[in-house]
Scaffold this active site. Sequence first.
Site, PDB file in Angstrom:
ATOM      1  CG  HIS A 194      -0.234   0.351   2.492  1.00 12.75           C
ATOM      2  ND1 HIS A 194       0.517  -0.567   3.174  1.00 12.75           N
ATOM      3  CD2 HIS A 194      -0.145   1.507   3.191  1.00 12.75           C
ATOM      4  CE1 HIS A 194       1.026   0.005   4.242  1.00 12.75           C
ATOM      5  NE2 HIS A 194       0.654   1.259   4.288  1.00 12.75           N
TER       6      HIS A 194
HETATM    7  C1  UD1 Z   1      -2.339   5.468   5.673  1.00 15.54           C
HETATM    8  C2  UD1 Z   1      -1.050   5.985   6.317  1.00 15.54           C
HETATM    9  C3  UD1 Z   1      -0.013   4.883   6.309  1.00 15.54           C
HETATM   10  C4  UD1 Z   1      -0.544   3.629   6.952  1.00 15.54           C
HETATM   11  C5  UD1 Z   1      -1.818   3.212   6.246  1.00 15.54           C
HETATM   12  C6  UD1 Z   1      -2.412   1.977   6.845  1.00 15.54           C
HETATM   13  C7  UD1 Z   1      -0.636   8.392   6.042  1.00 15.54           C
HETATM   14  C8  UD1 Z   1       0.216   9.390   5.359  1.00 15.54           C
HETATM   15  N1  UD1 Z   1      -0.486   7.122   5.604  1.00 15.54           N
HETATM   16  O1  UD1 Z   1      -2.068   5.210   4.302  1.00 15.54           O
HETATM   17  O2  UD1 Z   1       1.129   5.315   7.035  1.00 15.54           O
HETATM   18  O3  UD1 Z   1       0.428   2.592   6.856  1.00 15.54           O
HETATM   19  O4  UD1 Z   1      -2.763   4.302   6.338  1.00 15.54           O
HETATM   20  O5  UD1 Z   1      -3.362   1.405   5.977  1.00 15.54           O
HETATM   21  O6  UD1 Z   1      -1.381   8.717   6.927  1.00 15.54           O
HETATM   22  N2  UD1 Z   1      -9.575   4.677   1.317  1.00 15.54           N
HETATM   23  C9  UD1 Z   1     -10.752   3.972   1.277  1.00 15.54           C
HETATM   24  N3  UD1 Z   1     -11.370   3.677   2.455  1.00 15.54           N
HETATM   25  C10 UD1 Z   1     -10.863   4.046   3.655  1.00 15.54           C
HETATM   26  C11 UD1 Z   1      -9.647   4.779   3.685  1.00 15.54           C
HETATM   27  C12 UD1 Z   1      -9.011   5.055   2.510  1.00 15.54           C
HETATM   28  O7  UD1 Z   1     -11.249   3.607   0.221  1.00 15.54           O
HETATM   29  O8  UD1 Z   1     -11.468   3.718   4.689  1.00 15.54           O
HETATM   30  C13 UD1 Z   1      -8.889   4.978   0.051  1.00 15.54           C
HETATM   31  C14 UD1 Z   1      -9.050   6.399  -0.387  1.00 15.54           C
HETATM   32  O9  UD1 Z   1      -9.330   6.426  -1.739  1.00 15.54           O
HETATM   33  C15 UD1 Z   1      -7.696   7.014  -0.131  1.00 15.54           C
HETATM   34  C16 UD1 Z   1      -6.762   5.833  -0.182  1.00 15.54           C
HETATM   35  O10 UD1 Z   1      -7.518   4.715   0.212  1.00 15.54           O
HETATM   36  O11 UD1 Z   1      -7.357   8.001  -1.044  1.00 15.54           O
HETATM   37  C17 UD1 Z   1      -5.572   6.002   0.726  1.00 15.54           C
HETATM   38  O12 UD1 Z   1      -5.979   6.309   2.062  1.00 15.54           O
HETATM   39  P1  UD1 Z   1      -5.119   7.332   2.953  1.00 15.54           P
HETATM   40  O13 UD1 Z   1      -5.776   7.508   4.256  1.00 15.54           O
HETATM   41  O14 UD1 Z   1      -4.815   8.539   2.166  1.00 15.54           O
HETATM   42  O15 UD1 Z   1      -3.718   6.651   3.169  1.00 15.54           O
HETATM   43  P2  UD1 Z   1      -3.273   5.111   3.246  1.00 15.54           P
HETATM   44  O16 UD1 Z   1      -2.663   4.746   1.944  1.00 15.54           O
HETATM   45  O17 UD1 Z   1      -4.342   4.238   3.794  1.00 15.54           O
END
Ligand code: UD1
Length: 361
Positions: free
Chosen positions: A202
């Site tokens: 991820h």
């Molecule tokens: C975040 C953390 C990372 C951690 C990871 C655990 C930061 C900078 N990064 O990364 O350190 O290891 O979480 O998983 O804070 N999305 C969904 N559903 C959700 C949440 C997210 O669909 O419930 C999708 C969204 O489109 C989003 C993408 O996943 O843009 C990424 O989510 P985001 O919270 O930006 O960061 P992670 O990659 O999850």
Amino acid sequence: MVMTVIGNRPQFVKAAAVSAHLRERASETLVHTGQHYDPELSDVFFEQLEMPTPDRELGIGSGSHAEQTAAILTRLEPLVAELEPDALLVYGDTNSTLGGALVAAKASLPLAHVEAGMRSGDRAMPEEINRLVVDSLGGLLLCSTDTALQNLRDEGRGEQAVVTGDVMADIALAFGPIADERSDVLERLELEPRGFIVATAHRPGNVDDPQRLGSLVEVLRLAARTAPVVFPVHPRTRSRLEEVGALEGLREAGITAVEPLGYLDVTRLVRTARAVITDSGGLQKEAFLASVPCLTMRAETEWVETVESGWNRLVGLRPQAVESALAELPEPGDQSPAAEIYGGGQAGERVAAAIADWLTR
Ligand code: UD1
């Protein structure tokens, strides 16, 4: 009262190790930023780890780094003014950690940071920036390992630091046998113990750039030549794979892409796998604690002990390194005595005790 701010999947696991112990010594208000909001990334962890439900939800959702951090700042600041906590507690290195730390600092509120002092040395990682900022603001820096303590000493932050062991390891040790009993993931996915590899990815550095994503798929294909690969796909990774139309082709290569799984399913998978291949910090450690070999798709790791002990190899996205690591996999074994490196299951209690002691100072 201690205000705990969490928001992402790994933070639910970490807080589960501390919350009950903390509540024996102080009152706690649990704030969920809502950075992770899908039920399978959030609710299922609270249920399976028997966590108290959050007292407040900020509902920040997805967005750019600036949007997420700004939303936490604007929504958390009034809550801090309203509830007047004695201290704020944050975990790990995500945007939720950063937002919480900045609000505490601006409100002149004591800040405690669990998993302090972890460093990759790679400032292109958003998490590394978050760690550096949060550790420079924290008044109590709770370290998982001696390596983390040394990192903080090198930055002149040793005075604030204490080694407690790793809280995620507490949960891995406590819930491992429970996962073996309660999870039916092997049966559901028709997997034989030690007959499959579990893969996760991820990190933005691995999945956001289409060329790197192509290399990642290649690495998974290589792994699938050794054993069938089960690949629970993080939403970030799923959308990138869909963008380049790569999700379809995985199955033909022997890679089973599934939705993100709950804690018990992932734990059972890791404990019974032939090997783990990942870019997650948590999974590197969980594989180590279960004595399951791990290939890490990064150039460096914060969890250096897993590499030094021979259970983890840093392969990046380099096919040759992956091939030779797969050819030389150590045999998975019983629970590792090396668990002591990460606190032997007592970290949550030590964190709670250190916070209580710090608050009375
Ligand atoms: C975040 C953390 C990372 C951690 C990871 C655990 C930061 C900078 N990064 O990364 O350190 O290891 O979480 O998983 O804070 N999305 C969904 N559903 C959700 C949440 C997210 O669909 O419930 C999708 C969204 O489109 C989003 C993408 O996943 O843009 C990424 O989510 P985001 O919270 O930006 O960061 P992670 O990659 O999850």
